[in-house]
Write an enzyme that holds these catalytic residues in place. Sequence first.
Site, short mmCIF file in Angstrom:
data_model
loop_
_atom_site.label_atom_id
_atom_site.label_comp_id
_atom_site.label_asym_id
_atom_site.label_seq_id
_atom_site.Cartn_x
_atom_site.Cartn_y
_atom_site.Cartn_z
N ASP A 9 1.09 -1.33 0.53
CA ASP A 9 -0.01 0.24 0.06
C ASP A 9 0.55 1.27 0.36
OD1 ASP A 9 -2.80 1.89 0.46
OD2 ASP A 9 -1.69 1.88 2.43
N SER A 10 0.62 2.50 0.07
CA SER A 10 1.21 3.75 -0.21
C SER A 10 1.32 3.58 0.84
CB SER A 10 -0.17 4.99 -0.60
OG SER A 10 -1.07 5.02 -0.30
N CYS A 72 -4.70 -1.76 -2.09
CA CYS A 72 -4.56 -0.10 -2.02
C CYS A 72 -5.38 0.05 -3.25
CB CYS A 72 -3.29 0.81 -2.64
SG CYS A 72 -3.32 2.23 -2.74
N GLU A 151 -2.93 8.50 8.66
CA GLU A 151 -0.88 8.47 7.87
C GLU A 151 -0.22 8.82 10.06
OE1 GLU A 151 1.11 6.58 6.59
OE2 GLU A 151 -0.53 5.10 5.12
N CYS A 183 -11.32 2.93 -0.51
CA CYS A 183 -8.97 3.33 0.18
C CYS A 183 -9.26 2.65 1.55
CB CYS A 183 -9.47 4.50 0.13
SG CYS A 183 -7.82 5.03 1.39
N HIS A 185 -7.68 2.66 3.50
CA HIS A 185 -7.22 3.36 4.79
C HIS A 185 -8.21 3.16 5.70
CE1 HIS A 185 -3.21 4.48 3.49
NE2 HIS A 185 -3.46 5.51 4.60
N1 DGL Z 1 -4.86 3.39 1.00
C1 DGL Z 1 -4.87 3.42 -0.52
C2 DGL Z 1 -6.08 3.58 -1.08
O1 DGL Z 1 -6.49 2.11 -1.19
C3 DGL Z 1 -4.32 5.04 -0.79
C4 DGL Z 1 -4.47 6.05 -0.32
C5 DGL Z 1 -3.31 7.18 -0.81
O2 DGL Z 1 -2.39 6.65 -0.47
O3 DGL Z 1 -4.08 8.03 -1.54
O4 DGL Z 1 -6.44 3.74 -1.91
#
Ligand code: DGL
Length: 268
Positions: A9-10, A72, A151, A183, A185
């Site tokens: 993931d990011s 992600c 984050e 997302c 997150h």
């Molecule tokens: N967790 C990621 C997603 O599902 C990336 C969020 C990000 O880095 O902007 O899109």
Amino acid sequence: MQQAIAILDSGVGGLTVAKEVMRQLPREKIIYFGDTARAPYGPRTPEEVRVFTEQIVDYLIQYDPKMVVIACNTATAAALDYISSKVSVPVIGVIHPGARAAISATKSGHVGVIGTVGTISSGAYTAALKQLSPYVEVRSQACPQLVQLVEHGLYRSSQSLKVVEESLNGIKDSPIDCLILGCTHYPFLMEPIQQVMGPGVKLISSADETAREVSTILYDKEQLASNDESPVHQFFCTGDPIMFQRIATEWLGDHITRTPVVWQITKL
Ligand code: DGL
């Protein structure tokens, strides 16, 4: 040596998927990569996200994983097809699993999707949902502020409800009966999101369905782990290791406190 499942993931978002994989498949070893130095990916161009994703996958392939999970949504939308065509092990993303879970949950056929600017503007969820069920009505909303809240470790803070409220303004009164957390997150913010959307809207995280897909693929390939001892998971991040470790330990809890874990900060 036990072959691992690589999850990327990011940043810390993919831990929501890693946790479900650990829960459903406790024998499997996980190698997790969070590109925390370059998060968020959401505001970046698809080309840039594809390049970053390829760099991470090239890095992880050195560890000889048996499959790769792009945990992600932004990277799945930008790079899944490209990475799958490049790598010889199975590669899965999180968008189709999320769409499948929503189609099985919706009764009214009105589905909401929230995600990063990159994911929402790609139209990948609408395409995935309509591929499964052409008459589904999809209402999408980008929520660019939410990733940084997570984050920075502020998902349990008093400000999170306010930020979530503002972010969901455009979708909270839509006639939807389920909302895809598009997302990885966002499951960290499940509580404030549920509070704002109300009890009539079911929140869908792609984590469960993605972990099920991992399980099915490994079963079909006769590659499910059979070790008796607990696996030693490995975590890499490119940014602040203290924040990453704090969030990972808090989120994964017992899944990593009962066994040894390897933490590593790395550069790409
Ligand atoms: N967790 C990621 C997603 O599902 C990336 C969020 C990000 O880095 O902007 O899109």
